[in-house]
Structure formats: structure tokens, C-alpha cells
Design an enzyme around this catalytic site. Structure first.
Site, mmCIF file in Angstrom:
data_model
loop_
_atom_site.group_PDB
_atom_site.id
_atom_site.type_symbol
_atom_site.label_atom_id
_atom_site.label_comp_id
_atom_site.label_asym_id
_atom_site.label_seq_id
_atom_site.Cartn_x
_atom_site.Cartn_y
_atom_site.Cartn_z
ATOM 1 N N ASP A 1 -7.539 8.275 -1.881
ATOM 2 C CA ASP A 1 -7.854 9.521 -0.794
ATOM 3 C C ASP A 1 -7.041 10.843 -1.161
ATOM 4 O O ASP A 1 -7.655 11.836 -0.951
ATOM 5 C CB ASP A 1 -7.053 9.009 0.435
ATOM 6 N N TYR B 1 -2.097 -6.077 1.311
ATOM 7 C CA TYR B 1 -2.981 -6.202 2.447
ATOM 8 C C TYR B 1 -3.625 -7.525 3.046
ATOM 9 O O TYR B 1 -3.901 -7.726 3.994
ATOM 10 C CB TYR B 1 -4.236 -5.124 2.311
ATOM 11 N N ASP C 1 -5.531 2.649 -2.419
ATOM 12 C CA ASP C 1 -5.961 3.074 -1.120
ATOM 13 C C ASP C 1 -5.344 4.548 -1.050
ATOM 14 O O ASP C 1 -6.006 5.514 -0.734
ATOM 15 C CB ASP C 1 -5.354 2.152 0.021
ATOM 16 N N LYS D 1 4.399 0.027 -10.281
ATOM 17 C CA LYS D 1 5.884 0.373 -9.958
ATOM 18 C C LYS D 1 6.584 -0.735 -10.733
ATOM 19 O O LYS D 1 7.442 -1.366 -9.878
ATOM 20 C CB LYS D 1 5.864 0.319 -8.414
ATOM 21 N N ASP E 1 4.612 6.957 -8.524
ATOM 22 C CA ASP E 1 4.940 8.014 -7.884
ATOM 23 C C ASP E 1 4.917 9.522 -8.688
ATOM 24 O O ASP E 1 4.323 10.459 -8.332
ATOM 25 C CB ASP E 1 6.636 8.087 -7.563
#
Ligand code: NAD
Length: 357
Positions: free
Chosen positions: A251, A142, A247, A191, A223
Site C-alpha cells: 500500500d 493473519y 500488506d 525482521k 523498517d
């Protein structure tokens, strides 16, 4: 102890839920002999209406000089068409940046009394879910370079995902310290089978884990984490991860409880200054009607005591009071179940404050 708290009620239900959190903090102050001093600052739409900006420079200074910041929520349809540079959310990003808030702590707690509000089956949620995601907030993709350029007759977009050792180490330290204050289990999410940033992430986390032998540490691929949160969420205590993974996963995790009004959060800096807020927005559909659930904000105030003021006992007392009030069957409209007693926002605040004794 004396503490200065800058309070940002904001828009919509913000002022209503903040009033209840302050009521509970005052009760804690009386019980434990602390003085909490509040300085109120306009933020979001109400500040745009008064001053033409979502937060004034003076307001920002009052956030920086406080011992901690407590926020309600900002925004609403009235300000949806404001130009991007003065939108209500701009103030939140500004405060996060000015305070150097690099660590976002998002607990996902499904109180056993509310198990039926979870979209997951009862046999999966068991005696309730109690996990906490530590998300890196100021690095990664980001904040790396972004570009779109034409190459060989088509557009090619690139986003860069940088992470330095010191950025990983400081968020890792927050996560290990947080795990030490909880059930001493930490899962680091990455990852590493694909990304270089994740391989560096893992290396730094392994180095840190040697400093915290009491913490049971594990690596989990992102994952797999997304699946495990649905399949077996009670296996987790603390999870730590980089900005974008955090992020998305936070959620996902927040939905496991099925009640957005219950969820607190904390954003921490290198020092003890932090910003504490419920994860929901300003709920314009129920604003001004004394209907909102103030528990997410009250639990955010408890996090402030725990993480900024080192008042673990006082934080426990608030959390136990919330638990007791739910046990007694009191519910705001958003978490109402059959056979329970419906209460307003202010009644819920009164009940929690009275429970503190
Ligand atoms: P929202 O979280 O405000 O509301 C979503 C739904 O949940 C609504 O039906 C609302 O009534 C309900 N809800 C939310 N909090 C509740 C509570 N404490 N008690 C009972 N019910 C509650 O999300 P939205 O409707 O998408 O956004 C409304 C405004 O809030 C927008 O302007 C948005 O930009 C802003 N927003 C602000 C923040 C923030 O301040 N951190 C976060 C998200 C959205």
C-alpha cells in the site's frame, strides 16, 4: 493458443474497465493468432441482488476450471449494510481461497510521463519507478491463531505468526522466477533481528539464492524498507516478503505513483491459474459515467498473459501500447495534466487497442 478466461466484472466501474481490457485482449488475439474465450460470472453486489450471495457455487466452479480469472471490482454503498457472511468482499476471499492463490504480485510503476502525479520530488523518482512486491498471501499472522483472554484482571490478546519452510520456499521460488523475468535483482524483506519466522525466512531464501546465481540477492529489514521506498525507490526491482509486511509495504508503494487507476495486480497459485485485477475498488462516485481509468485493468490483463499464459511478447506489446498512448498525451480525468488531452474510459481502451496495431 486457446485460453478460457472467467471474467468477473463486478460492481461500480467494474464492467466499464473490464470492457476495455477485453477489447485490448481481443486485439492481441487477432494480432498473435490466439483465441480468448470469455465466460462472464456475477460477483459482489450484483450477484447479491440477483442470487442473494456474492458469488454462486456455479460461478466459483467456473473460476476454478478456467485458465485464468480477470476481475474488475466489487462493492458499493448499496451493499455496505449486508450481513458479514454475504458482503461483496466475501466473494473475493472465497475465490482466493478456492483457487489456492498464495502469491500476490503488485507492481509499482510510475510511468515517466506521469512523474508529476507522484507525491515524491522529481529528483527522487528520476526516470520513473518500476518495482514489484511479491507478497505471501495465505500464511503468517493473519492466518495463525487469534485469542483474547482475561489474565490477572486484564484482557490479554495474542496473535500467532506461523510460517513453515515449504510456505517460505514456494513464495521464494515465485520471487526468484519473477526476478529472472525482470532486472534480476531481489530484496527479501524481514525482521530477522527480532522474529523467529524471519530468521527461518532468511535461511530458506539464502538456500534458494544458491539455485539462482544470476539473481543479485539482498536482505533488507522491514523498517529500513519502509524508509528506502520513500528515500530511494528506484534502487528496487523485486521485493519479496511475508503477508503482513507485504500488506503494509504494497500500500505504501502504490502511493508512490499517485494514481490508483494505473495499478495492476496478480494473485498466483501453484499452477498457472491466477486472478488478475486492478488494485482500486469499484469507485461508485464515477461509476456509469465512462470516466474511469481502464489502464490498471488493461495492465492486469498484460500480467495475465505474462504469468498465466507465458505470453511475454504479447504482454510487452500491451505495456508498450500504454506507454505510447501516454506519450501521445492522452489522459483520463484522474491523471489529467496541463496540456494533455482528456479522454473517456472507452476512448482510452480504443487508443490502446489501436496502438497495438
Ligand atoms: P476506490 O478505489 O473505489 O476509490 C477511491 C477513489 O479513487 C475514488 O475517488 C475513485 O473515484 C478513484 N478511483 C478508483 N479507481 C479509479 C479508476 N480506475 N479511475 C479513476 N478513478 C478511480 O475506493 P473506495 O472508494 O474506498 O471504495 C469503493 C468501494 O470499492 C467500496 O465498496 C470498497 O469496499 C470497494 N473496494 C473493492 C476492492 C476490490 O474489488 N478489490 C478494493 C478496494 C475497495
Amino acid at each position: 493458443m486457446e485460453k478460457n478466461i472467467t471474467v468477473l466484472p463486478g460492481d461500480g466501474i467494474g464492467p466499464e474497465i473490464i470492457r476495455e481490457a477485453v477489447k485490448v485482449l481481443d486485439r492481441i488475439g487477432e494480432k498473435f493468432g490466439h483465441s480468448f474465450h470469455y465466460t462472464y460470472v456475477d460477483i459482489g453486489g450484483c450477484s447479491i441482488d440477483k442470487y442473494g450471495v456474492p458469488i454462486t457455487e456455479e460461478g466459483m466452479e467456473l473460476c476454478k476450471s478456467a485458465d485464468s480469472v480477470l476481475l474488475g471490482a466489487v462493492g458499493g454503498p448499496k451493499w455496505d449494510d449486508c450481513p458479514a457472511e454475504i458482503r461483496p468482499e466475501k466473494a473475493l476471499l472465497g475465490v482466493r481461497k478456492a483457487l489456492g492463490l498464495f502469491a500476490n504480485l503488485r507492481p509499482t510503476r510510475l510511468f515517466p510521463q506521469l512523474a508529476d502525479t507522484s507525491p515524491l520530488k522529481r529528483e527522487i523518482v528520476g526516470d520513473g519507478i518500476d518495482l514489484l512486491i511479491v507478497r505471501e498471501l495465505t500464511g503468517g499472522v493473519y492466518f495463525g491463531g487469534h485469542s483474547t483472554e482475561e489474565k490477572d484482571g486484564e484482557l490479554v490478546a495474542t496473535d500467532i505468526m506461523p510460517y513453515s519452510e515449504h510456505e517460505i520456499e514456494r513464495i521464494g521460488r515465485v520471487a526468484f522466477e519473477t526476478a529472472m523475468k525482470r532486472r534480476k535483482r531481489l530484496a527479501s524483506v524481514d525482521k530477522a533481528n527480532v522474529l523467529d519466522t524471519s530468521r527461518l525466512w532468511r535461511k530458506v531464501m539464502h538456500r534458494l539464492s544458491e539455485e539462482y546465481p544470476e539473481v543479485e540477492y539482498s536482505d533488507v529489514l522491514v523498517d529500513n524498507t519502509a524508509m528506502q521506498l520513500i528515500k530511494n525507490p528506484t534502487q528496487f526491482d523485486v521485493l519479496v516478503t511475508e503477508n503482513m509486511f507485504g500488506d503494509i509495504l504494497s500500500d505504501e508503494a502504490s502511493m508512490l505513483t499517485g494514481s490508483i487507476g494505473m495499478m495492476p495486480s496478480a494473485s498466483l497459485s501453484e499452477g498457472t491459474l491466477g486472478m488478475y485485477e486492478p488494485i482500486h475498488g469499484s469507485a461508485p462516485d464515477i461509476a456509469g459515467q465512462n470516466l474511469a481509468n481502464p489502464l490498471g485493468t488493461i495492465l492486469s490483463a498484460a500480467m495475465m498473459l505474462r504469468y498465466s499464459f507465458d505470453m511475454a511478447k504479447e504482454a510487452d506489446v500491451i505495456e508498450e501500447a500504454v506507454n505510447a498512448v501516454l506519450d501521445q498525451g492522452y489522459r483520463t480525468g484522474d491523471i489529467l495534466q496541463e496540456g494533455c488531452k482528456k479522454v473517456s474510459c472507452s476512448e482510452m481502451g480504443d487508443l490502446v487497442a489501436a496502438q497495438i496495431g
